[in-house]
Design a protein around this motif. Structure first.
Motif, PDB file in Angstrom:
ATOM      1  N   HIS A 173      12.517 -42.382  58.542  1.00  0.00           N
ATOM      2  CA  HIS A 173      12.073 -41.697  57.326  1.00  0.00           C
ATOM      3  C   HIS A 173      10.646 -41.228  57.501  1.00  0.00           C
ATOM      4  O   HIS A 173       9.810 -41.886  58.135  1.00  0.00           O
ATOM      5  CB  HIS A 173      12.158 -42.664  56.145  1.00  0.00           C
ATOM      6  CG  HIS A 173      11.408 -42.211  54.929  1.00  0.00           C
ATOM      7  ND1 HIS A 173      10.092 -42.572  54.691  1.00  0.00           N
ATOM      8  CD2 HIS A 173      11.787 -41.429  53.887  1.00  0.00           C
ATOM      9  CE1 HIS A 173       9.688 -42.028  53.563  1.00  0.00           C
ATOM     10  NE2 HIS A 173      10.714 -41.333  53.049  1.00  0.00           N
ATOM     11  N   ILE A 174      10.384 -40.076  56.882  1.00  0.00           N
ATOM     12  CA  ILE A 174       9.022 -39.592  56.779  1.00  0.00           C
ATOM     13  C   ILE A 174       8.844 -38.950  55.411  1.00  0.00           C
ATOM     14  O   ILE A 174       9.768 -38.329  54.878  1.00  0.00           O
ATOM     15  CB  ILE A 174       8.688 -38.589  57.908  1.00  0.00           C
ATOM     16  CG1 ILE A 174       7.205 -38.234  57.885  1.00  0.00           C
ATOM     17  CG2 ILE A 174       9.557 -37.339  57.819  1.00  0.00           C
ATOM     18  CD1 ILE A 174       6.772 -37.423  59.098  1.00  0.00           C
ATOM     19  N   GLN A 175       7.682 -39.138  54.857  1.00  0.00           N
ATOM     20  CA  GLN A 175       7.324 -38.408  53.639  1.00  0.00           C
ATOM     21  C   GLN A 175       6.280 -37.369  54.030  1.00  0.00           C
ATOM     22  O   GLN A 175       5.219 -37.717  54.538  1.00  0.00           O
ATOM     23  CB  GLN A 175       6.776 -39.332  52.559  1.00  0.00           C
ATOM     24  CG  GLN A 175       6.598 -38.615  51.221  1.00  0.00           C
ATOM     25  CD  GLN A 175       6.135 -39.551  50.134  1.00  0.00           C
ATOM     26  OE1 GLN A 175       4.978 -39.950  50.099  1.00  0.00           O
ATOM     27  NE2 GLN A 175       7.047 -39.916  49.242  1.00  0.00           N
ATOM     28  N   TRP A 176       6.627 -36.122  53.799  1.00  0.00           N
ATOM     29  CA  TRP A 176       5.764 -35.026  54.247  1.00  0.00           C
ATOM     30  C   TRP A 176       5.714 -33.966  53.184  1.00  0.00           C
ATOM     31  O   TRP A 176       6.759 -33.505  52.709  1.00  0.00           O
ATOM     32  CB  TRP A 176       6.311 -34.445  55.553  1.00  0.00           C
ATOM     33  CG  TRP A 176       5.422 -33.428  56.197  1.00  0.00           C
ATOM     34  CD1 TRP A 176       4.181 -33.613  56.698  1.00  0.00           C
ATOM     35  CD2 TRP A 176       5.746 -32.058  56.418  1.00  0.00           C
ATOM     36  NE1 TRP A 176       3.709 -32.450  57.216  1.00  0.00           N
ATOM     37  CE2 TRP A 176       4.641 -31.471  57.059  1.00  0.00           C
ATOM     38  CE3 TRP A 176       6.865 -31.274  56.128  1.00  0.00           C
ATOM     39  CZ2 TRP A 176       4.616 -30.139  57.413  1.00  0.00           C
ATOM     40  CZ3 TRP A 176       6.835 -29.949  56.496  1.00  0.00           C
ATOM     41  CH2 TRP A 176       5.716 -29.386  57.121  1.00  0.00           C
ATOM     42  N   ARG A 177       4.499 -33.629  52.782  1.00  0.00           N
ATOM     43  CA  ARG A 177       4.299 -32.648  51.712  1.00  0.00           C
ATOM     44  C   ARG A 177       5.123 -33.030  50.484  1.00  0.00           C
ATOM     45  O   ARG A 177       5.808 -32.198  49.893  1.00  0.00           O
ATOM     46  CB  ARG A 177       4.641 -31.238  52.193  1.00  0.00           C
ATOM     47  CG  ARG A 177       3.680 -30.740  53.271  1.00  0.00           C
ATOM     48  CD  ARG A 177       3.938 -29.301  53.662  1.00  0.00           C
ATOM     49  NE  ARG A 177       2.979 -28.848  54.651  1.00  0.00           N
ATOM     50  CZ  ARG A 177       2.985 -27.629  55.191  1.00  0.00           C
ATOM     51  NH1 ARG A 177       3.914 -26.757  54.836  1.00  0.00           N
ATOM     52  NH2 ARG A 177       2.081 -27.300  56.088  1.00  0.00           N
ATOM     53  N   ALA A 178       5.019 -34.303  50.118  1.00  0.00           N
ATOM     54  CA  ALA A 178       5.612 -34.844  48.892  1.00  0.00           C
ATOM     55  C   ALA A 178       7.139 -34.856  48.907  1.00  0.00           C
ATOM     56  O   ALA A 178       7.766 -35.054  47.871  1.00  0.00           O
ATOM     57  CB  ALA A 178       5.115 -34.105  47.664  1.00  0.00           C
ATOM     58  N   ARG A 179       7.733 -34.651  50.075  1.00  0.00           N
ATOM     59  CA  ARG A 179       9.189 -34.708  50.170  1.00  0.00           C
ATOM     60  C   ARG A 179       9.580 -35.814  51.147  1.00  0.00           C
ATOM     61  O   ARG A 179       8.869 -36.091  52.121  1.00  0.00           O
ATOM     62  CB  ARG A 179       9.763 -33.382  50.652  1.00  0.00           C
ATOM     63  CG  ARG A 179       9.733 -32.277  49.620  1.00  0.00           C
ATOM     64  CD  ARG A 179      10.510 -31.068  50.114  1.00  0.00           C
ATOM     65  NE  ARG A 179      11.923 -31.382  50.358  1.00  0.00           N
ATOM     66  CZ  ARG A 179      12.794 -30.507  50.824  1.00  0.00           C
ATOM     67  NH1 ARG A 179      12.414 -29.276  51.124  1.00  0.00           N
ATOM     68  NH2 ARG A 179      14.049 -30.846  51.012  1.00  0.00           N
ATOM     69  N   ASP A 180      10.722 -36.417  50.857  1.00  0.00           N
ATOM     70  CA  ASP A 180      11.265 -37.445  51.728  1.00  0.00           C
ATOM     71  C   ASP A 180      12.307 -36.842  52.648  1.00  0.00           C
ATOM     72  O   ASP A 180      13.194 -36.121  52.204  1.00  0.00           O
ATOM     73  CB  ASP A 180      11.918 -38.563  50.905  1.00  0.00           C
ATOM     74  CG  ASP A 180      10.892 -39.373  50.145  1.00  0.00           C
ATOM     75  OD1 ASP A 180      10.997 -39.449  48.909  1.00  0.00           O
ATOM     76  OD2 ASP A 180       9.981 -39.918  50.795  1.00  0.00           O
TER      77      ASP A 180
END
Length: 114
Positions: free
Chosen positions: A95-102
């Protein structure tokens, strides 16, 4: 962003597995990435974190047995799992959270037999 997890399988208790998660569409070196797992009938739980500065954190139940690492050039993170226990049986997700998206990988099944 795409995450591709692999490396799961069936192993006896006390055995080892190494999971991989390849990332596309993102610069891995500046991002925190995570490994989660979800066992049947249970909520998804955070297992390990690898930060952009190289720090690692683990949930208590896997400390001393699991090691998270990353190869920023290959854009891949790893989860080395040693001394596996039946309680580790679950689907494992990167998982990564990037630019407020999962963003989630597709999951890889780990089954530990007693």
């Amino acid at each position: 962003v795409q995450l591709q997890a692999s490396g799961g399988g069936l192993v006896q208790a006390g055995g080892s597995l190494r999971l991989s998660c390849a990332a596309r569409g993102i610069v891995l070196s500046v991002n925190t990435m995570n490994w989660y797992r979800q066992a049947p009938g249970k909520q998804r739980e955070l297992v390990a974190v690898t930060t952009s500065s190289g720090l690692a954190n683990y949930t208590d139940s896997v400390k001393g047995r699991f090691t998270v690492s990353r190869d920023n050039v290959k854009r891949t993170i790893y989860l080395q799992m040693n001394n596996l226990e039946p309680e580790d049986t679950a689907v494992y997700y990167c998982h990564i959270q990037w630019r407020a998206r999962d963003y989630w990988g597709q999951g890889t099944q780990v089954t530990v037999s007693s």
